[in-house]
Structure formats: C-alpha cells, structure tokens
Design a protein around this motif. Structure first.
Motif, short mmCIF file in Angstrom:
data_model
loop_
_atom_site.label_atom_id
_atom_site.label_comp_id
_atom_site.label_asym_id
_atom_site.label_seq_id
_atom_site.Cartn_x
_atom_site.Cartn_y
_atom_site.Cartn_z
N VAL A 106 0.84 -1.21 0.00
CA VAL A 106 0.00 0.00 0.00
C VAL A 106 0.87 1.26 0.00
O VAL A 106 0.62 2.20 -0.76
CB VAL A 106 -0.97 -0.01 1.21
N LEU A 107 1.91 1.27 0.83
CA LEU A 107 2.79 2.44 0.89
C LEU A 107 3.54 2.66 -0.43
O LEU A 107 3.72 3.80 -0.87
CB LEU A 107 3.78 2.31 2.04
N ALA A 125 4.42 5.94 -5.02
CA ALA A 125 4.66 6.02 -6.47
C ALA A 125 3.61 6.89 -7.15
O ALA A 125 3.95 7.72 -8.00
CB ALA A 125 4.68 4.62 -7.08
N SER A 126 2.36 6.74 -6.77
CA SER A 126 1.29 7.54 -7.38
C SER A 126 1.49 9.04 -7.10
O SER A 126 1.35 9.86 -8.00
CB SER A 126 -0.07 7.11 -6.85
N ILE A 127 1.80 9.36 -5.86
CA ILE A 127 2.02 10.77 -5.50
C ILE A 127 3.24 11.32 -6.23
O ILE A 127 3.21 12.41 -6.80
CB ILE A 127 2.16 10.92 -3.98
N ILE A 180 5.55 14.68 -10.51
CA ILE A 180 6.49 14.87 -11.62
C ILE A 180 5.74 15.22 -12.90
O ILE A 180 6.14 16.11 -13.65
CB ILE A 180 7.37 13.61 -11.80
N TRP A 181 4.63 14.55 -13.16
CA TRP A 181 3.85 14.81 -14.37
C TRP A 181 3.23 16.21 -14.33
O TRP A 181 3.24 16.92 -15.32
CB TRP A 181 2.77 13.75 -14.53
N LYS A 182 2.70 16.59 -13.18
CA LYS A 182 2.00 17.87 -13.06
C LYS A 182 2.96 19.06 -13.13
O LYS A 182 2.60 20.10 -13.65
CB LYS A 182 1.24 17.89 -11.74
N THR A 183 4.17 18.90 -12.60
CA THR A 183 5.11 20.03 -12.54
C THR A 183 6.15 20.00 -13.65
O THR A 183 7.12 20.77 -13.59
CB THR A 183 5.83 20.03 -11.18
N ARG A 184 5.97 19.18 -14.65
CA ARG A 184 6.97 19.10 -15.72
C ARG A 184 7.01 20.40 -16.52
O ARG A 184 6.05 21.15 -16.60
CB ARG A 184 6.67 17.91 -16.63
N ASP A 185 8.15 20.64 -17.12
CA ASP A 185 8.34 21.83 -17.95
C ASP A 185 7.80 21.52 -19.33
O ASP A 185 8.18 20.53 -19.95
CB ASP A 185 9.82 22.17 -18.01
#
Length: 129
Positions: free
Chosen positions: A69-70, A75-77, A82-87
């Motif tokens: 679970v951890l 990994a999801s977070i 990383i995906w949301k803050t990518r350049d």
C-alpha cells in the motif's frame, strides 16, 4: 553557487548539485533499512518464518500488505507530482538548467543504487523463505 547579474541586482542561482537532497535520500534509506533489519531480527526468532504458522500472518504478511500500500501510494504521488510540474517549454531551457536537471537525475540514480546496495547486501535471500 553561481550568481547572475540582472540589471544592477545580483541574483543567486540554484547549485548544480544539491548535496542536501542526496544526503536526505541516503539517510532515509539507511534509517528505513536499519529498522527493517531490526524488525526481522526481533520477530524472525520470536515469531518464526514458517509460512504455515499463525504468527507468520500477524508479523510478516501484515508487513507485506502495508509495504504494498505504501509503495503504490508513494509512487502515485511522486509520479503525479512529476507529471503535473513538468516543464512544457523544453526549447527555452538554458544549458545551466539542463545540467542542473541532469545532476538531479544523478541524485535519483545514486539513491536507487543505495537502495539496491541495501537490498542486495543484507536482504538477498529475504523472499527465499
């Protein structure tokens, strides 16, 4: 740390290799693996490692379920961050910024290598039981 002058104002740039993150990653891995080694040492003798014993479900399978679970949550977070803050404008990256990003990638690789070191050195046969 390098400095750039914009107008008449000196602006400090981010360091190429941020050693604090590398030390943080090594410390987190070391503390975690030392705790795991302690846990295995204490409960390996008192609860045993026989998968047919009821203690195995209590001490080892619950540990495995919590770990799964951890890992999925972390990994999801992490991947979401990383995906949301990518350049999205890679053509505008300066050579210094690209090198700084490569150094950050190197920190991730060293942290991964540190985890492999602990896993291969002290827990090589951990799933052999």
């Amino acid at each position: 740390m390098a400095a750039t002058t914009i107008g008449d104002v000196s602006v400090a740039e981010k360091p190429l290799l941020d050693k604090k993150w590398l030390a943080f990653a090594f410390t987190i891995y070391t503390v975690f693996y030392m705790w795991v080694r302690w846990y295995e040492g204490v409960y390996g003798w008192s609860a045993g490692l026989d998968s047919f014993a009821p203690e195995f479900e209590t001490y080892w399978m619950n540990f495995l379920y919590t770990e799964i679970v951890l890992e999925v949550t972390t990994a999801s977070i992490l991947w979401g961050y990383i995906w949301k803050t990518r350049d999205r404008n890679l053509a505008a990256i300066t050579p210094r910024e690209e090198l700084r990003r490569n150094m950050t990638h190197l920190i991730w690789l060293f942290a991964y290598a540190w985890a492999i070191y602990w896993g291969a050195s002290y827990f090589t046969e951990q799933d052999g039981t």
